[in-house]
Design an enzyme around this catalytic site. Structure first.
Site, PDB file in Angstrom:
ATOM      1  N   SER A 275      13.959 -41.988 -16.623  1.00  0.00           N
ATOM      2  CA  SER A 275      13.857 -40.839 -17.515  1.00  0.00           C
ATOM      3  C   SER A 275      14.670 -41.034 -18.764  1.00  0.00           C
ATOM      4  O   SER A 275      14.606 -42.403 -19.489  1.00  0.00           O
ATOM      5  CB  SER A 275      13.941 -39.543 -17.119  1.00  0.00           C
ATOM      6  OG  SER A 275      13.779 -38.372 -17.929  1.00  0.00           O
ATOM      7  N   THR A 276      15.518 -40.015 -19.236  1.00  0.00           N
ATOM      8  CA  THR A 276      16.520 -40.468 -20.231  1.00  0.00           C
ATOM      9  C   THR A 276      17.388 -41.674 -20.403  1.00  0.00           C
ATOM     10  O   THR A 276      17.992 -41.825 -19.309  1.00  0.00           O
ATOM     11  CB  THR A 276      17.497 -39.166 -20.382  1.00  0.00           C
ATOM     12  OG1 THR A 276      16.839 -37.885 -20.449  1.00  0.00           O
ATOM     13  CG2 THR A 276      18.228 -39.286 -21.745  1.00  0.00           C
TER      14      THR A 276
ATOM     15  N   HIS B  76       9.433 -40.970 -18.084  1.00  0.00           N
ATOM     16  CA  HIS B  76       9.272 -39.618 -18.676  1.00  0.00           C
ATOM     17  C   HIS B  76       9.038 -39.633 -20.141  1.00  0.00           C
ATOM     18  O   HIS B  76      10.014 -39.772 -20.904  1.00  0.00           O
ATOM     19  CB  HIS B  76      10.207 -38.622 -18.125  1.00  0.00           C
ATOM     20  CG  HIS B  76      10.372 -38.237 -16.854  1.00  0.00           C
ATOM     21  ND1 HIS B  76      11.550 -37.981 -16.148  1.00  0.00           N
ATOM     22  CD2 HIS B  76       9.471 -38.509 -15.656  1.00  0.00           C
ATOM     23  CE1 HIS B  76      11.365 -37.611 -14.823  1.00  0.00           C
ATOM     24  NE2 HIS B  76      10.029 -38.058 -14.697  1.00  0.00           N
TER      25      HIS B  76
ATOM     26  N   MET C 252      17.806 -37.440 -15.959  1.00  0.00           N
ATOM     27  CA  MET C 252      18.428 -36.287 -15.618  1.00  0.00           C
ATOM     28  C   MET C 252      17.428 -35.711 -14.261  1.00  0.00           C
ATOM     29  O   MET C 252      16.138 -36.223 -14.253  1.00  0.00           O
ATOM     30  CB  MET C 252      18.411 -35.259 -16.755  1.00  0.00           C
ATOM     31  CG  MET C 252      16.862 -35.113 -17.074  1.00  0.00           C
ATOM     32  SD  MET C 252      17.202 -33.706 -18.562  1.00  0.00           S
ATOM     33  CE  MET C 252      17.747 -32.363 -17.704  1.00  0.00           C
TER      34      MET C 252
ATOM     35  N   ASP D  59      13.685 -36.208 -10.002  1.00  0.00           N
ATOM     36  CA  ASP D  59      12.364 -36.799  -9.710  1.00  0.00           C
ATOM     37  C   ASP D  59      12.425 -38.037  -9.284  1.00  0.00           C
ATOM     38  O   ASP D  59      13.449 -39.010  -9.563  1.00  0.00           O
ATOM     39  CB  ASP D  59      11.470 -36.830 -11.327  1.00  0.00           C
ATOM     40  CG  ASP D  59      10.265 -37.287 -11.044  1.00  0.00           C
ATOM     41  OD1 ASP D  59       9.499 -36.780  -9.968  1.00  0.00           O
ATOM     42  OD2 ASP D  59       9.624 -37.845 -12.027  1.00  0.00           O
TER      43      ASP D  59
END
Length: 364
Positions: A183-184, A210, A303, A306
């Site tokens: 993600s991030t 993401h 973050m 998931d």
């Protein structure tokens, strides 16, 4: 508690005001200044020393990407880009992530978005997250493709010549599949990992990053340009092939199904899982149903949690080697930490070693 001090950068006075108003509504945040372009932003960052910068990409005199380069070189700190969803806007957004921006926010309706309030919660959430990010681990733009190809006398076109769909062998675990969730900070992490994977890897790679719709094609193009393997945005119905990395389209889940003796990609807009679509959990769970495959799972910076439940299901249903990125190299350690808490992880690796760990599991 000290507030998060933010500098807002946008060439539109209207956008500067609306972003400032949105952020100042949050008691944890204080906008300490604004800037009209990249050049102005550099001066204000040096003068005001903000904790976080929000930066428009398209601005006169000096655009957001050029301003970002200088900030990350001279005054490194978390920068969140605001971008349009046009093709050019998406390409510039991916480029900014490679130059060190921690994340981006897609403007709902172009450069002057009167409806920016639609992403109000996202703006606030990402600014709060950015404050605690490991910004010093964000790397600058690096393109090693030409160096690598020259060193080993290798042609990417030639490497694709013998690719063919994977036929399911129900009598062995010789076939492997790699699945990566992030993600991030993910685009920068994926660049580090995929650029080190050899073209003859004996497995397909499935990736959930993401991202909203409109950006993953540009991400795939960028990663493909610096990798020996082929990297592409996944398409519904295509058969998996070794040596190709498939990225879930933004806003859609990526699943793998058995169909007619082949492994086939399914792209759908089924329910959002834990706030995400695409979801790492959804991808991992679909791969867990492949009983006759050995799986290598990787969870990197991001973050939240998931991928954790998906990892549990993978481990319950077959031979799985699980890798997570270390805290030292993660921009945001949420997803790796959550996965590690399951006690189901086989290796914790610094980002620069993840590709080698994947290949060790593939070959051994």
């Amino acid at each position: 508690m000290r507030k998060i001090r933010v500098l807002v950068v946008d060439d539109s006075a209207f956008m500067r005001k609306i972003i400032t108003d949105i952020l100042n509504e949050e008691e944890k945040i204080e906008v300490i200044g604004t800037a009209r372009n990249g050049q102005d932003a550099i001066k204000k960052v040096e003068l005001l020393n903000p904790d976080v910068v929000t930066m428009d990409i398209e601005m006169p005199i000096m655009d957001g990407i050029e301003g970002l380069k200088v900030i990350m070189d001279q005054f490194p700190r978390p920068v969140i880009m605001l971008s349009s969803t046009t093709t050019q806007g998406a390409e510039n957004t991916i480029k900014s992530l490679q130059y060190g921006a921690i994340d981006f926010i897609a403007k709902p309706s172009g450069a002057i978005s009167l409806d920016l309030y639609k992403v109000k919660e996202e703006i606030i959430e990402k600014v709060i997250l950015a404050k605690s990010a490991n910004v010093h681990k964000l790397s600058k733009e690096v393109n090693r493709k030409n160096i690598h190809l020259k060193e080993i006398g290798y042609s990417k076109i030639d490497s694709n010549r013998d690719k063919s769909p994977i036929i399911i062998d129900r009598n062995s675990l010789n076939k492997k599949i790699v699945c990566i969730g992030t993600s991030t900070g993910g685009p920068r992490a994926l660049q580090q990992v995929l650029s080190k994977i050899p073209a003859d890897i004996d497995a397909p790679i499935l990736i959930v990053q993401h991202m909203p719709p409109g950006f993953t094609q540009s991400l795939a193009n960028r990663l493909d340009s610096i990798s020996f393997i082929t990297v592409k945005e996944a398409e519904n119905g295509e058969h998996l092939q070794n040596g190709i990395a498939y990225i879930a389209p933004g806003g859609s889940h990526l699943k793998v199904m058995k169909s007619g003796g082949y492994l086939t990609i399914k792209i759908d807009q089924s329910d959002i899982r834990n706030g995400h679509r695409p979801s790492v959990d959804v991808m991992f769970e679909s791969i867990s149903k492949l009983q006759d495959y050995r799986k290598i799972s990787v969870i990197m910076t991001g973050m939240g949690s998931d991928g954790t439940e998906g990892l549990r299901k993978l481990k319950l249903t077959g031979v799985v080697n699980a890798i997570v990125e270390s805290e030292q190299t993660s921009v945001v350690y949420g997803m790796p930490r959550s996965a590690l808490s399951t006690n189901l992880v086989d290796k914790v690796e610094h980002l620069e070693n993840i590709a080698a760990a994947i290949m060790d599991f593939i070959r051994n």
